[in-house]
Motif scaffolding. Structure first.
Motif, PDB file in Angstrom:
ATOM      1  N   GLY A  94     -10.469 -21.824   7.481  1.00 22.37           N
ATOM      2  CA  GLY A  94     -11.839 -21.777   7.982  1.00 22.37           C
ATOM      3  C   GLY A  94     -12.820 -21.128   7.029  1.00 22.37           C
ATOM      4  N   ILE A  95     -12.471 -21.040   5.757  1.00 19.25           N
ATOM      5  CA  ILE A  95     -13.305 -20.375   4.767  1.00 19.25           C
ATOM      6  C   ILE A  95     -13.962 -21.412   3.860  1.00 19.25           C
ATOM      7  N   SER A  96     -15.267 -21.257   3.642  1.00 18.16           N
ATOM      8  CA  SER A  96     -16.014 -22.142   2.751  1.00 18.16           C
ATOM      9  C   SER A  96     -17.242 -21.404   2.240  1.00 18.16           C
ATOM     10  N   LEU A  97     -17.791 -21.867   1.124  1.00 17.98           N
ATOM     11  CA  LEU A  97     -19.019 -21.271   0.610  1.00 17.98           C
ATOM     12  C   LEU A  97     -20.163 -21.508   1.590  1.00 17.98           C
ATOM     13  N   GLN A  98     -20.967 -20.481   1.805  1.00 19.91           N
ATOM     14  CA  GLN A  98     -22.195 -20.652   2.573  1.00 19.91           C
ATOM     15  C   GLN A  98     -23.164 -21.541   1.798  1.00 19.91           C
ATOM     16  N   ALA A  99     -23.889 -22.387   2.503  1.00 22.54           N
ATOM     17  CA  ALA A  99     -24.857 -23.254   1.838  1.00 22.54           C
ATOM     18  C   ALA A  99     -26.008 -22.447   1.247  1.00 22.54           C
ATOM     19  N   ASN A 100     -26.371 -21.349   1.913  1.00 27.64           N
ATOM     20  CA  ASN A 100     -27.490 -20.511   1.494  1.00 27.64           C
ATOM     21  C   ASN A 100     -26.948 -19.133   1.110  1.00 27.64           C
ATOM     22  N   TYR A 101     -27.172 -18.736  -0.128  1.00 33.94           N
ATOM     23  CA  TYR A 101     -26.665 -17.462  -0.630  1.00 33.94           C
ATOM     24  C   TYR A 101     -27.088 -16.292   0.253  1.00 33.94           C
ATOM     25  N   ALA A 102     -28.335 -16.283   0.704  1.00 30.19           N
ATOM     26  CA  ALA A 102     -28.847 -15.160   1.494  1.00 30.19           C
ATOM     27  C   ALA A 102     -28.087 -14.986   2.798  1.00 30.19           C
ATOM     28  N   ASP A 103     -27.586 -16.078   3.359  1.00 31.09           N
ATOM     29  CA  ASP A 103     -26.918 -16.008   4.660  1.00 31.09           C
ATOM     30  C   ASP A 103     -25.607 -15.231   4.612  1.00 31.09           C
TER      31      ASP A 103
ATOM     32  N   LEU B 281     -15.229 -25.384 -11.681  1.00 33.75           N
ATOM     33  CA  LEU B 281     -15.016 -24.476 -10.557  1.00 33.75           C
ATOM     34  C   LEU B 281     -16.281 -23.682 -10.226  1.00 33.75           C
ATOM     35  N   LEU B 282     -17.145 -23.511 -11.219  1.00 29.95           N
ATOM     36  CA  LEU B 282     -18.369 -22.749 -11.026  1.00 29.95           C
ATOM     37  C   LEU B 282     -19.510 -23.595 -10.466  1.00 29.95           C
ATOM     38  N   ASP B 283     -19.328 -24.910 -10.420  1.00 31.02           N
ATOM     39  CA  ASP B 283     -20.443 -25.802 -10.087  1.00 31.02           C
ATOM     40  C   ASP B 283     -21.072 -25.483  -8.732  1.00 31.02           C
ATOM     41  N   ALA B 284     -20.248 -25.353  -7.699  1.00 34.36           N
ATOM     42  CA  ALA B 284     -20.797 -25.142  -6.359  1.00 34.36           C
ATOM     43  C   ALA B 284     -21.538 -23.813  -6.263  1.00 34.36           C
ATOM     44  N   ILE B 285     -21.041 -22.801  -6.943  1.00 29.81           N
ATOM     45  CA  ILE B 285     -21.687 -21.495  -6.936  1.00 29.81           C
ATOM     46  C   ILE B 285     -23.040 -21.572  -7.638  1.00 29.81           C
ATOM     47  N   ARG B 286     -23.070 -22.259  -8.780  1.00 33.69           N
ATOM     48  CA  ARG B 286     -24.317 -22.369  -9.546  1.00 33.69           C
ATOM     49  C   ARG B 286     -25.324 -23.287  -8.846  1.00 33.69           C
ATOM     50  N   GLU B 287     -24.841 -24.367  -8.273  1.00 38.89           N
ATOM     51  CA  GLU B 287     -25.761 -25.268  -7.583  1.00 38.89           C
ATOM     52  C   GLU B 287     -26.405 -24.591  -6.385  1.00 38.89           C
ATOM     53  N   ARG B 288     -25.639 -23.766  -5.675  1.00 39.40           N
ATOM     54  CA  ARG B 288     -26.206 -22.997  -4.570  1.00 39.40           C
ATOM     55  C   ARG B 288     -27.302 -22.070  -5.073  1.00 39.40           C
ATOM     56  N   ALA B 289     -27.160 -21.586  -6.292  1.00 42.69           N
ATOM     57  CA  ALA B 289     -28.155 -20.690  -6.883  1.00 42.69           C
ATOM     58  C   ALA B 289     -29.316 -21.449  -7.525  1.00 42.69           C
TER      59      ALA B 289
ATOM     60  N   ARG C  79     -21.621 -11.249 -12.714  1.00 43.65           N
ATOM     61  CA  ARG C  79     -22.628 -10.198 -12.634  1.00 43.65           C
ATOM     62  C   ARG C  79     -23.756 -10.576 -11.682  1.00 43.65           C
ATOM     63  N   LEU C  80     -24.228 -11.797 -11.775  1.00 40.92           N
ATOM     64  CA  LEU C  80     -25.361 -12.219 -10.957  1.00 40.92           C
ATOM     65  C   LEU C  80     -24.941 -12.515  -9.527  1.00 40.92           C
ATOM     66  N   GLU C  81     -23.807 -13.132  -9.348  1.00 41.17           N
ATOM     67  CA  GLU C  81     -23.333 -13.509  -8.014  1.00 41.17           C
ATOM     68  C   GLU C  81     -22.960 -12.288  -7.185  1.00 41.17           C
ATOM     69  N   LEU C  82     -22.385 -11.266  -7.812  1.00 50.05           N
ATOM     70  CA  LEU C  82     -21.791 -10.152  -7.081  1.00 50.05           C
ATOM     71  C   LEU C  82     -22.558  -8.840  -7.253  1.00 50.05           C
ATOM     72  N   ALA C  83     -23.791  -8.912  -7.721  1.00 48.78           N
ATOM     73  CA  ALA C  83     -24.583  -7.690  -7.897  1.00 48.78           C
ATOM     74  C   ALA C  83     -24.690  -6.928  -6.580  1.00 48.78           C
ATOM     75  N   PHE C  84     -24.569  -5.613  -6.666  1.00 49.45           N
ATOM     76  CA  PHE C  84     -24.677  -4.698  -5.522  1.00 49.45           C
ATOM     77  C   PHE C  84     -23.593  -4.948  -4.467  1.00 49.45           C
TER      78      PHE C  84
END
Length: 437
Positions: free
Chosen positions: A227-236, A350-358, A383-388
């Protein structure tokens, strides 16, 4: 040895009381009417993790080049010298105590429960606790039993080598958790997917990419079934508890008071603590400047107010602290494949979905076509994806890039944090201090 006795007696008594006295609990902590099934003791092992959350966040981002301290002596986080011991009461002491209390509760479950799932969860929590301890302190005391009061003075409290803790405690515990737990994340509790992900991360921190690969592959490829998947919106990711991207999180709730009595992570990052009203490091601004159009920028930082609005501030402390989420695991998997010699044409997608979301373009393997270039691209993405999110300092240490990224010479003694002096004194010097402090 009287002080040792009192130290561990206090922890044991607190374990027992907190396993039965929680009137209200966050959704990932099961309540219990009785200790006979050890659900209440397992509850305590989850509960004590809360006390380590803010110290881990501060260590991970304020020690690195994401956030700055502005008031003395807190500025010691940005200096690499013995002065960091001044931060014991607020950070290292609560962190150390909370994790050992979680460990003692987990030991009790592991030794006495007859429920395989309870034991699996306890082993996950014990493995997670020791992993955090070795990340922060290096060599640490190892306790793998739930002692009777009379046995406490005979305990070996000497610090064990970090490699021994990894190989003899953390890895076996997580392997056992993988075997015992189900794939699905039920109400935020530990799962097989969480254990696979954490074991893969542990191997990465050990520099053992060959062993990391199958566990990270299993986590990435098995995410959908859990049941795990990337959120469509990073903020969510950061406003909705237990959303689809979260593999494991420490649940925070205003209805359950944890033992950490200082400003919490969401306040520190927004600059609501007077010790650092404008915590944003200019080097993180520069990193986002090098990624034009990145939608993560506005979530992670306000470069006018010089803070991070990443976590909700309204409605009380209801936001979870994310320990493991899918994007983190995907990036670790990509890094592992690259270190194991897999070509860029396989790794970079492998990075495509993460970057496209951004809001960013895919990376071109015809341009980023060497192992070194792919490695740096993944480091930049982390660094950018996991800041803070408490990762940055520990990523710099494990990748050997502290001096390069911090732009100064840093004695490796200060890659680790100081053992709380209170623990050294309570053990009559059996527990020793880290070099340099």
């Amino acid at each position: 040895m009287k002080n040792i006795y009192l130290l561990f007696l206090g922890s044991l008594l607190l374990n027992i009381s907190c396993s039965t006295d929680l009137d209200e609990v966050p959704p990932n902590i099961a309540s219990s009417d009785s200790l006979t099934d050890f659900e209440g003791v397992l509850n305590a092992a989850y509960y004590y993790q809360l006390g380590a959350v803010t110290p881990m966040a501060i260590m991970g981002d304020f020690r690195a080049d994401n956030a700055l301290m502005l008031e003395s002596p807190y500025t010691e986080f940005d200096e690499y010298d013995p002065g960091l011991t001044a931060m014991e009461d607020q950070f290292f002491g609560p962190f150390y105590t909370a994790l050992y209390r979680s460990i003692l509760s987990a030991n009790n479950v592991i030794e006495n429960s007859e429920d395989p799932t309870q034991i699996g969860e306890a082993k996950f929590l014990r493995g997670l606790s020791y992993f955090k301890l070795v990340q922060a302190f290096g060599d640490v005391t190892v306790i793998l039993t739930s002692p009777d009061i009379g046995d406490i003075p005979t305990f070996d409290l000497t610090r064990k080598p970090m490699t021994e803790v990894y190989n003899n405690v953390i890895v076996p515990d997580l392997q056992a958790a993988i075997s015992a737990l189900g794939v699905t994340n039920v109400n935020g509790r530990a799962s097989k997917l969480a254990a696979q992900s954490l074991l893969g991360k542990v191997y990465v921190h050990m520099g053992n990419f060959a062993s990391a690969e199958p566990h990270l592959a299993a986590a990435v490829n098995g995410a959908a079934a859990g049941g795990i998947s990337l959120q469509a919106n990073y903020a969510d990711i950061f406003v909705t508890d237990l959303n689809s991207e979260i593999i494991f999180a420490n649940q925070v709730s205003s209805s359950v008071e944890d033992e950490y009595g200082f400003s919490d992570f969401w306040s520190w990052f927004l600059g609501n603590d007077t010790k650092s009203p404008k915590p944003l490091d200019s080097r993180l601004i520069s990193a986002f400047d090098a990624s034009p159009g990145d939608l993560r920028r506005a979530i992670n930082m306000d470069d006018v107010a010089l803070n991070s609005p990443k976590y909700p501030q309204v409605g009380g402390p209801e936001h979870d602290w994310i320990e493991i989420r899918l994007a983190d695991v995907i990036l670790l998997y990509a890094e592992t494949l690259n270190e194991n010699g897999v070509p860029a044409t396989t790794v970079l997608p492998l990075l495509d979905a993460i970057r496209e979301r951004a809001g960013l373009d895919k990376l071109d393997p015809n341009t980023i076509n060497t192992q070194a270039l792919v490695r740096q691209a993944i480091y930049n993405e982390r660094r950018l994806e996991l800041a803070f999110e408490g990762h940055r300092w520990f990523d710099l240490v494990r990748t050997g890039t502290v001096e390069t990224e911090m732009g100064e010479t840093v004695n490796s003694n200060y890659y680790f944090f100081p053992i709380p002096i209170s623990e050294i004194l309570a053990s009559d010097g059996v527990i020793t201090q880290n070099p340099g402090y």
